[in-house]
Design a protein around this motif. Structure first.
Motif, PDB file in Angstrom:
ATOM      1  N   GLY A 170       0.796  -1.231   0.000  1.00 34.17           N
ATOM      2  CA  GLY A 170       0.000   0.000   0.000  1.00 34.17           C
ATOM      3  C   GLY A 170       0.819   1.268   0.000  1.00 34.17           C
ATOM      4  N   HIS A 171       2.130   1.138   0.174  1.00 29.56           N
ATOM      5  CA  HIS A 171       2.989   2.316   0.224  1.00 29.56           C
ATOM      6  C   HIS A 171       3.743   2.531  -1.091  1.00 29.56           C
ATOM      7  CE1 HIS A 171       2.217   1.211   4.389  1.00 29.56           C
ATOM      8  NE2 HIS A 171       2.663   2.384   4.791  1.00 29.56           N
ATOM      9  N   ARG A 172       3.577   1.613  -2.059  1.00 27.22           N
ATOM     10  CA  ARG A 172       4.228   1.771  -3.367  1.00 27.22           C
ATOM     11  C   ARG A 172       3.294   2.555  -4.279  1.00 27.22           C
ATOM     12  NH1 ARG A 172       5.765  -3.783  -2.409  1.00 27.22           N
ATOM     13  NH2 ARG A 172       4.143  -4.527  -3.855  1.00 27.22           N
ATOM     14  N   GLN A 173       3.255   3.875  -4.040  1.00 27.51           N
ATOM     15  CA  GLN A 173       2.373   4.761  -4.789  1.00 27.51           C
ATOM     16  C   GLN A 173       3.167   5.965  -5.283  1.00 27.51           C
ATOM     17  OE1 GLN A 173      -0.828   3.938  -5.263  1.00 27.51           O
ATOM     18  NE2 GLN A 173      -0.922   2.234  -3.800  1.00 27.51           N
ATOM     19  N   GLY A 174       2.731   6.523  -6.423  1.00 23.66           N
ATOM     20  CA  GLY A 174       3.339   7.748  -6.926  1.00 23.66           C
ATOM     21  C   GLY A 174       2.582   8.978  -6.480  1.00 23.66           C
ATOM     22  N   HIS A 175       1.414   8.760  -5.873  1.00 23.19           N
ATOM     23  CA  HIS A 175       0.593   9.885  -5.413  1.00 23.19           C
ATOM     24  C   HIS A 175      -0.227   9.407  -4.225  1.00 23.19           C
ATOM     25  CE1 HIS A 175      -1.845  13.545  -5.659  1.00 23.19           C
ATOM     26  NE2 HIS A 175      -2.878  12.755  -5.378  1.00 23.19           N
ATOM     27  N   PHE A 176      -0.253  10.234  -3.168  1.00 24.11           N
ATOM     28  CA  PHE A 176      -1.022   9.899  -1.973  1.00 24.11           C
ATOM     29  C   PHE A 176      -2.051  10.985  -1.709  1.00 24.11           C
ATOM     30  CE2 PHE A 176       3.161   7.932  -1.389  1.00 24.11           C
ATOM     31  CZ  PHE A 176       2.811   6.627  -1.079  1.00 24.11           C
ATOM     32  N   ASP A 177      -3.302  10.558  -1.480  1.00 23.75           N
ATOM     33  CA  ASP A 177      -4.354  11.492  -1.075  1.00 23.75           C
ATOM     34  C   ASP A 177      -5.288  10.757  -0.130  1.00 23.75           C
ATOM     35  OD1 ASP A 177      -5.953   9.857  -2.691  1.00 23.75           O
ATOM     36  OD2 ASP A 177      -5.832  11.228  -4.402  1.00 23.75           O
ATOM     37  N   ALA A 178      -6.422  11.354   0.154  1.00 23.63           N
ATOM     38  CA  ALA A 178      -7.349  10.776   1.129  1.00 23.63           C
ATOM     39  C   ALA A 178      -7.822   9.387   0.728  1.00 23.63           C
ATOM     40  CB  ALA A 178      -8.551  11.696   1.308  1.00 23.63           C
ATOM     41  N   ARG A 228     -11.846  21.380  -5.403  1.00 23.27           N
ATOM     42  CA  ARG A 228     -12.882  21.002  -4.455  1.00 23.27           C
ATOM     43  C   ARG A 228     -13.128  22.075  -3.399  1.00 23.27           C
ATOM     44  NH1 ARG A 228     -11.847  14.539  -3.305  1.00 23.27           N
ATOM     45  NH2 ARG A 228     -11.697  13.898  -5.485  1.00 23.27           N
ATOM     46  N   GLY A 229     -12.190  23.064  -3.316  1.00 21.32           N
ATOM     47  CA  GLY A 229     -12.426  24.163  -2.408  1.00 21.32           C
ATOM     48  C   GLY A 229     -12.171  23.840  -0.954  1.00 21.32           C
ATOM     49  N   TRP A 230     -11.329  22.879  -0.632  1.00 21.44           N
ATOM     50  CA  TRP A 230     -10.993  22.603   0.770  1.00 21.44           C
ATOM     51  C   TRP A 230      -9.529  22.160   0.872  1.00 21.44           C
ATOM     52  CZ3 TRP A 230     -15.028  18.764  -0.775  1.00 21.44           C
ATOM     53  CH2 TRP A 230     -14.478  17.540  -1.178  1.00 21.44           C
ATOM     54  N   PHE A 231      -9.092  22.085   2.136  1.00 19.93           N
ATOM     55  CA  PHE A 231      -7.733  21.602   2.384  1.00 19.93           C
ATOM     56  C   PHE A 231      -7.734  20.091   2.356  1.00 19.93           C
ATOM     57  CE2 PHE A 231      -7.641  25.813   4.159  1.00 19.93           C
ATOM     58  CZ  PHE A 231      -6.378  26.267   3.837  1.00 19.93           C
ATOM     59  N   THR A 232      -6.753  19.534   1.692  1.00 14.90           N
ATOM     60  CA  THR A 232      -6.661  18.079   1.627  1.00 14.90           C
ATOM     61  C   THR A 232      -5.236  17.634   1.916  1.00 14.90           C
ATOM     62  OG1 THR A 232      -7.036  16.151   0.222  1.00 14.90           O
ATOM     63  CG2 THR A 232      -6.183  18.109  -0.844  1.00 14.90           C
ATOM     64  N   GLN A 233      -5.089  16.462   2.445  1.00 15.99           N
ATOM     65  CA  GLN A 233      -3.788  15.903   2.782  1.00 15.99           C
ATOM     66  C   GLN A 233      -3.335  15.055   1.606  1.00 15.99           C
ATOM     67  OE1 GLN A 233      -3.810  13.413   6.283  1.00 15.99           O
ATOM     68  NE2 GLN A 233      -2.090  14.509   7.154  1.00 15.99           N
ATOM     69  N   SER A 234      -2.273  15.514   0.915  1.00 13.73           N
ATOM     70  CA  SER A 234      -1.845  14.784  -0.274  1.00 13.73           C
ATOM     71  C   SER A 234      -0.358  15.001  -0.509  1.00 13.73           C
ATOM     72  CB  SER A 234      -2.628  15.251  -1.515  1.00 13.73           C
ATOM     73  OG  SER A 234      -2.341  16.610  -1.790  1.00 13.73           O
ATOM     74  N   LEU A 235       0.225  14.086  -1.309  1.00 18.24           N
ATOM     75  CA  LEU A 235       1.629  14.160  -1.679  1.00 18.24           C
ATOM     76  C   LEU A 235       1.794  13.463  -3.011  1.00 18.24           C
ATOM     77  CD1 LEU A 235       4.632  14.774  -1.025  1.00 18.24           C
ATOM     78  CD2 LEU A 235       4.740  12.516   0.029  1.00 18.24           C
ATOM     79  N   SER A 236       2.439  14.154  -3.957  1.00 18.17           N
ATOM     80  CA  SER A 236       2.669  13.585  -5.278  1.00 18.17           C
ATOM     81  C   SER A 236       4.163  13.458  -5.539  1.00 18.17           C
ATOM     82  CB  SER A 236       2.038  14.463  -6.365  1.00 18.17           C
ATOM     83  OG  SER A 236       2.331  13.926  -7.643  1.00 18.17           O
ATOM     84  N   LEU A 237       4.567  12.324  -6.126  1.00 17.05           N
ATOM     85  CA  LEU A 237       5.949  12.075  -6.515  1.00 17.05           C
ATOM     86  C   LEU A 237       6.088  11.994  -8.029  1.00 17.05           C
ATOM     87  CD1 LEU A 237       6.762   9.246  -3.921  1.00 17.05           C
ATOM     88  CD2 LEU A 237       7.050  11.712  -3.640  1.00 17.05           C
TER      89      LEU A 237
END
Length: 749
Positions: free
Chosen positions: A55-63, A83-92
């Motif tokens: 589950g951690h082998r991702q190129g992009h992480f979001d909700a 979407r007009g809100w704060f979101t927790q995400s990370l893109s590689l």
């Protein structure tokens, strides 16, 4: 850092370096000789990627796909404009695939080590790298790994790419890329390095798990940098020697650090004088003069830090390098054949017996460990420290330091006498049941209620150390446990999960796996020292940051209370009685110093001819307990019989001092009252008072006369703590010498 360590590390060439250069060298602990770009292997990068959980082998992480441990570690939310809100995400994404693998692996390692991830900074790092790869120079565009360029070179590529594409973009982006890549490249360098760990010039246990360490190592996150050993044969041999000592548990990690500091002095001398390789000189006859030059250079070096600043290095600071270098060469001689093979240098086989004893006894300063006079604190001083220690826990807006952990740790240091790291590295649950404690008459027994387990970080081996503790210490530990649980829970840890340590580092320690740093604790106590400004009975400033004084004080109290030495030895965690007697000596020296503080006078008020030091020795060497009187001492030789009975105050062998003033004053008052009563009784019976020819009255008058002379003499001489004569302050008088006192009166010390 000890004074010796500070002196040892103040090498001559550092004096001419600019402060900024020294600070940069201190911060940058990367291996300058480690060929990072050459270590990269795309196959190895793929293995790092495949080692991650699925589950951690991702190129992009979001909700939608973020693992729970990442959700707890990612501390910055980004804005999702769609979407007009704060979101927790990370893109590689956007980087070459091997770079994405490396970044994903580094992020996972950071999270596993309990670090928090600033997703905004990491996102900016990725954006800067994408710019460099797409719009940078030829090398950057061809890069497949984060290690293809140094972090400074990546920063230059990002600056160039920004100038070509968007000069008004974030001007801090190149700096963020440089700073972010340093730590990531260090992780990757150790992951890609397939050789023996000790061949690296920088040993970093936090990144290289192959380095042997104790389970609880106080300096477990410090770095040993061999780069200052610029002579290749010397550096490689030192690395091999120390790695073997560490692997065989001959040395611990802190020992490696101190030995490396010692070896830097030898490198400095080699740079100054030159040498002929591992054998140092061309012939055995030249060895002694060459080594004598090294000894002379140490003896003539000026200390740049520590208590001897501006003077010569302390004896221990000069002895340490000599002992270490001699041990190093003795070991290399014993293993010279293997050294030639392991190090690939046949010159090591040419070492001779002369290399086993490099320095003569007179070259090595005698080891000194003289304790200062203020190692055992007075009861009043301890009480004032305890009363003022609340400043540590008080909020900052109330003038405090807002550090409840430091407050709890100081309370445990004072009450238990443990070493600082033994407290700071305690397990989260250090309390064990005390099996001998039970109910007596329906009530809980007073005194000890549990046993406290602590980390013995100085002496290895033996059973897990514990000491009995009372309810007050148990209460302090329970309060600290509540604080630690609340801290880890606020960082996303489950409420039922306990951290590893009782006292916790508060930065990048979400999982509670790292203990409270001793350097931070020292800083807090230095501030507390300034705020409290406590002095002892002789006016010396008390440094709360000298935490070992609490251990000395506790040991002295136990010995003074008559606790058997073997029990004190077990309580302090000592291996040999000699270590415990170190504290007994402190107590004896304190008692002798107290005895010598007062000037001795005879029964007629004259200064005693016997020297106080001689008197102290005679009373103890002759075991003359019968000569110790309630109001002084009897100087009658041990083989002679006293013919005075109880008439000590009329005897020329009697001496006393101001420490007995209360008893003497009381004796005078009782004698005068006794004479008055007898005179009243005699007058009532005989209609006239006793005459001076009365034997009993003559004896009593002689005693009262002697007492008055002694008391007057004691009031005039006072107490000599600082070598100057002081008058004793009385009612209605100021603390100044009387008109009859002159500088010709010399105190007896």
């Amino acid at each position: 850092m000890s004074a010796e360590s500070a002196e040892i590390r103040a090498l001559p060439e550092q004096r001419s370096a600019a402060p900024r250069a020294r600070e940069r060298n201190r911060r940058d602990k990367r291996d300058p000789r480690l060929p990072i770009a050459q270590l990269f292997s795309e196959e190895r990068a793929r293995q790092l990627w495949e080692s991650l959980p699925e589950g951690h082998r991702q190129g992009h992480f979001d909700a939608a796909n973020m693992p729970e441990d990442y959700r707890q570690a990612f501390i910055v939310r980004t804005i999702d404009k769609s979407r007009g809100w704060f979101t927790q995400s990370l893109s590689l994404r956007g980087l070459p695939e091997p770079m994405q693998w490396e970044l994903a692996w580094c992020v996972h390692q950071q999270v596993a080590d309990g670090y928090s991830i600033n997703t905004m900074r990491l996102g900016e790092l990725r954006r800067g790298l994408v710019l460099a790869v797409e719009h940078g120079g030829q090398v950057a565009r061809a890069a497949r790994s984060l290690t293809a360029l140094t972090h400074e070179e990546w920063g230059l590529e990002v600056r160039g790419a920004l100038m070509r594409t968007n000069p008004t973009a974030n001007r801090y982006l190149p700096e963020w890329v440089e700073n972010g890549l340093k730590h990531l490249q260090d992780r990757l360098a150790h992951a890609y390095h397939d050789g023996e760990w000790w061949r690296l010039n920088v040993w970093n246990p936090a990144l290289d798990r192959r380095i042997p360490q104790r389970e609880h190592e106080p300096q477990g996150r410090s770095v040993a940098n061999f780069s200052q050993l610029t002579t290749a044969w010397f550096r490689e041999a030192a690395q091999w020697w120390l790695s073997v000592q560490l692997s065989t548990e001959r040395y611990v990690w802190s020992s490696v650090k101190s030995r490396l500091d010692h070896l830097k002095w030898f490198q400095w001398y080699i740079d100054q004088e030159g040498c002929a390789g591992p054998q140092l000189v061309g012939s055995p006859e030249e060895l002694r003069p060459w080594l004598r030059g090294f000894v002379d250079s140490l003896n003539g070096h000026t200390a740049m830090t520590g208590p001897n600043k501006g003077g010569k290095l302390a004896k221990n600071s000069r002895r340490g390098p000599l002992v270490t270098i001699e041990a190093f060469y003795r070991w290399m001689y014993d293993n010279r054949a293997e050294a030639s093979l392991v190090l690939g240098d046949a010159r090591w086989a040419g070492l001779g017996p002369q290399h086993t004893v490099l320095f003569r006894l007179e070259d090595k300063p005698r080891l000194t460990n003289q304790l200062p006079d203020d190692m055992a604190l007075e009861d009043e001083v301890i009480s004032r420290i305890a009363a003022g220690s609340g400043v540590l826990a008080a909020p900052k807006d109330e003038g405090g330091l807002d550090d409840r952990q430091a407050f709890h740790a100081l309370m445990l240091l004072i009450r238990t006498g443990r070493r600082m790291n033994e407290v700071l590295m305690m397990d989260f649950e250090p309390l064990l049941p005390l099996l001998t404690v039970g109910k007596q008459g329906g009530k809980e027994a007073d005194g000890f209620v549990a046993r406290l387990a602590y980390q013995q970080t100085k002496i290895t081996g033996g059973d897990p150390p514990t000491i009995p503790v009372d309810q007050e210490i148990v209460d302090i530990i329970r309060l600290q446990q509540e604080w630690a649980r609340a801290f880890t829970a606020s960082h996303g840890a489950p409420e039922e999960a306990n951290p590893r340590y009782l006292f916790l580092q508060t930065k990048n320690n979400r999982l509670g796996t790292r203990p409270y740093a001793s350097a931070t604790f020292h800083t807090r106590l230095r501030v507390l020292t300034k705020k409290l400004a406590i002095t002892d009975s002789v006016g010396r400033s008390v440094k709360v940051s000298k935490t070992h004084t609490f251990r000395h004080t506790r040991a002295t109290d136990l010995i003074n209370a008559g606790v058997p030495i073997h029990v004190v030895m077990r309580y302090l965690g000592h291996v040999t009685p000699a270590m415990t007697m170190h504290y007994a000596k402190t107590l004896a020296v304190t008692a002798e110093r107290e005895f010598l503080r007062y000037k001795k006078v005879t029964a007629d008020g004259r200064t005693a001819e016997v020297d106080p030091s001689d008197l102290y020795d005679l009373l103890h060497l002759d075991q003359r307990a019968d000569r110790v009187l309630p109001n002084g001492w009897c100087m009658l030789p041990p083989r002679q019989v006293c013919s005075k009975g109880n008439a000590c105050l009329t005897c020329d062998k009697f001496v006393t001092d101001a420490s007995h003033r209360g008893e003497l004053q009381n004796q005078l008052e009782q004698s005068e009252a006794l004479v008055a009563r007898r005179q009243e009784q005699f007058t009532a019976r005989h209609a006239e008072p006793m005459g001076e020819d009365n034997v009993w009255l003559a004896g009593r008058l002689a005693e009262t006369s002697a007492l008055r002379k002694v008391l007057v003499a004691l009031d005039q001489i006072g107490v000599h703590d600082d070598g100057r004569l002081r008058a004793v302050r009385g009612a209605g008088t100021s603390d100044r010498p009387g008109p009859t006192q002159t500088h010709q009166q010399e105190p007896t010390v």
